[in-house]
Design a protein around this motif. Structure first.
Motif, mmCIF file in Angstrom:
data_model
loop_
_atom_site.group_PDB
_atom_site.id
_atom_site.type_symbol
_atom_site.label_atom_id
_atom_site.label_comp_id
_atom_site.label_asym_id
_atom_site.label_seq_id
_atom_site.Cartn_x
_atom_site.Cartn_y
_atom_site.Cartn_z
ATOM 1 N N THR A 73 -0.140 -6.645 6.393
ATOM 2 C CA THR A 73 -1.656 -6.827 7.018
ATOM 3 C C THR A 73 -2.010 -8.280 6.493
ATOM 4 O OG1 THR A 73 -2.112 -4.612 6.260
ATOM 5 C CG2 THR A 73 -3.929 -5.989 6.401
ATOM 6 N N PRO A 115 8.940 -0.480 10.649
ATOM 7 C CA PRO A 115 9.527 0.772 10.277
ATOM 8 C C PRO A 115 10.787 0.876 9.885
ATOM 9 C CG PRO A 115 9.539 0.800 12.794
ATOM 10 C CD PRO A 115 8.645 -0.491 12.197
ATOM 11 N N ASP A 131 0.865 -1.184 -0.007
ATOM 12 C CA ASP A 131 -0.163 -0.027 -0.006
ATOM 13 C C ASP A 131 0.906 1.189 -0.156
ATOM 14 O OD1 ASP A 131 -1.771 2.207 0.453
ATOM 15 O OD2 ASP A 131 -2.995 1.181 2.079
ATOM 16 N N THR A 132 0.846 2.108 -0.958
ATOM 17 C CA THR A 132 1.642 2.942 -1.129
ATOM 18 C C THR A 132 1.382 4.186 0.190
ATOM 19 O OG1 THR A 132 -0.167 4.338 -2.649
ATOM 20 C CG2 THR A 132 1.721 3.124 -3.629
ATOM 21 N N ALA A 133 0.339 4.203 0.855
ATOM 22 C CA ALA A 133 0.086 5.032 1.995
ATOM 23 C C ALA A 133 0.658 4.482 3.160
ATOM 24 C CB ALA A 133 -1.506 5.086 2.331
ATOM 25 N N ALA A 134 1.041 3.265 3.204
ATOM 26 C CA ALA A 134 1.665 2.244 4.252
ATOM 27 C C ALA A 134 2.600 1.463 3.601
ATOM 28 C CB ALA A 134 0.491 1.939 5.217
ATOM 29 N N ASN A 135 3.702 2.003 3.185
ATOM 30 C CA ASN A 135 4.420 0.950 2.514
ATOM 31 C C ASN A 135 5.510 0.212 3.434
ATOM 32 O OD1 ASN A 135 6.370 2.804 3.035
ATOM 33 N ND2 ASN A 135 6.646 3.771 0.813
ATOM 34 N N SER A 136 5.316 0.243 4.537
ATOM 35 C CA SER A 136 6.164 -0.502 5.502
ATOM 36 C C SER A 136 5.515 -1.256 6.515
ATOM 37 C CB SER A 136 7.117 0.480 6.339
ATOM 38 O OG SER A 136 8.185 1.142 5.469
ATOM 39 N N THR A 137 4.196 -1.404 5.965
ATOM 40 C CA THR A 137 3.204 -2.057 6.976
ATOM 41 C C THR A 137 2.797 -3.485 6.158
ATOM 42 O OG1 THR A 137 2.298 -0.215 7.657
ATOM 43 C CG2 THR A 137 1.013 -2.129 7.974
ATOM 44 N N PHE A 176 -2.595 -6.114 11.471
ATOM 45 C CA PHE A 176 -1.472 -5.291 10.550
ATOM 46 C C PHE A 176 -0.396 -4.988 11.630
ATOM 47 C CE2 PHE A 176 -4.047 -1.874 12.355
ATOM 48 C CZ PHE A 176 -3.120 -0.937 12.541
ATOM 49 N N PRO A 182 3.362 -2.361 11.416
ATOM 50 C CA PRO A 182 4.170 -1.465 10.798
ATOM 51 C C PRO A 182 5.629 -2.133 10.980
ATOM 52 C CG PRO A 182 2.476 -0.304 12.033
ATOM 53 C CD PRO A 182 2.239 -1.532 12.410
#
Length: 314
Positions: free
Chosen positions: A13, A36, A5-11, A32, A34
């Motif tokens: 799920t 980091p 997900d580009t809005a949460a690219n270190s997460t 999910f 993160p």
């Protein structure tokens, strides 16, 4: 398990247990996490009850433990990660990928370099980092090979045999699609068990959707050995390639007195019915090369042995 997900690219799920349509966090073990460190996620690999998360310079191992934490996420590798998302390929517990250090393989433990002093320098000299998103990789389980493909003119396949621990280079322009007439010409039913995991094979699909396999006549091949120090100037007069090729094979020998001497190919001859290849040269350092013609009937080339005597002076 999903990532990217580009809005949460270190997460990462994960879905609800036994339900890939359940993504509400906290429901049926869905959740999910993160991760980091190490930047954006570049790939995921699932193995049994855990999965591996790859970043450019890190690798996480996430193991299922159930409630309350569901997964425990351990940083198992630092300093090495995956820099080309589509270089990731898996067969069983074996995982292959491209890192800043070169091509790597994991088999239940730490990454092992497989391209060092073999293919890494050649690959990075040819392809800048900006083009690595064009790479595609796959595993051929029947022939125990990892294949990494890069487009170009010609496109090239870097093939690694993990049993022999050796690399080969294949030019894509030499490969033909087996069934150019479409799926109706495939001599195997698409309901066959081979498409259900019962008979693993490597298949290729071109941009128009045509299915093909790596079968058919042999393409032309070239194999070159590094220089060998004979220990003194010597004159070879006969070579014996250890191979099942009986025709269409040519041997070239580069013989030099000093490694820094200008490149020269001083001998070139074809295999005879006796299996020998006559050769005449003079030098201390020898580098043999064998070329096999397209369509030649052969399956292996193991080595080349020589008969030779002292070279004296010229």
């Amino acid at each position: 398990v999903l990532a990217g997900d580009t809005a949460a690219n270190s997460t990462v799920t994960w879905s609800g247990q036994e339900n890939p349509e359940s993504w509400t966090s906290g429901t049926n073990l869905s959740g999910f996490q993160p991760l980091p460190d190490g930047g954006a996620i570049t790939g995921l690999i699932g193995i049994d009850n855990y999965f591996l998360t790859f970043k450019r310079g890190l690798i996480y191992r996430s193991t299922f433990i159930g409630l309350p934490d569901i997964f425990v996420h351990d940083k198992i590798v630092e300093g090495t990660g995956c820099i080309a998302p589509d270089s990731l390929a898996q067969y069983g517990t074996r995982v292959f990928f491209l890192s800043e250090r070169g091509f790597m393989m994991m088999n239940g433990g730490d990454p092992t370099p497989i391209g060092y002093e073999a293919i890494d320098q050649t690959f990075f000299a040819r392809y800048p980092r900006s083009e690595l998103d064009k790479m595609y990789a796959v595993v051929d389980p029947r022939n125990h090979r990892y294949l990494a493909t890069m487009p170009g003119t010609p496109g090239q396949v870097y093939a690694y045999d993990w049993l022999l621990e050796q690399w080969s280079l294949i030019d894509l322009e030499a490969l033909d699609i087996l069934y150019p007439g479409g799926i109706d010409t495939i001599p195997v039913s698409l309901d066959s068990p081979m498409f259900q995991g019962g008979e693993p094979r490597l298949y290729i699909v071109d941009p128009s959707g045509v299915l093909g396999t790596l079968t058919g006549p042999n393409v032309a091949a070239s194999l070159e050995w590094p220089f060998r120090d004979i220990g003194y100037r010597a004159r070879p007069f006969m070579a014996m390639p250890v191979t099942d090729c009986t025709a269409g094979m040519t041997l070239t020998l580069d013989a030099r007195s000093r490694l820094g001497d200008a490149h020269r190919q001083v001998a070139r001859s074809s295999i005879r019915p006796s299996g020998h290849t006559p050769v005449r040269a003079n030098g201390r350092y020898w580098k043999p090369r064998i070329d096999i013609a397209e369509g030649a009937d052969w399956t292996f080339l193991q080595s080349v042995s020589f008969e030779y005597g002292t070279g004296g002076r010229q």
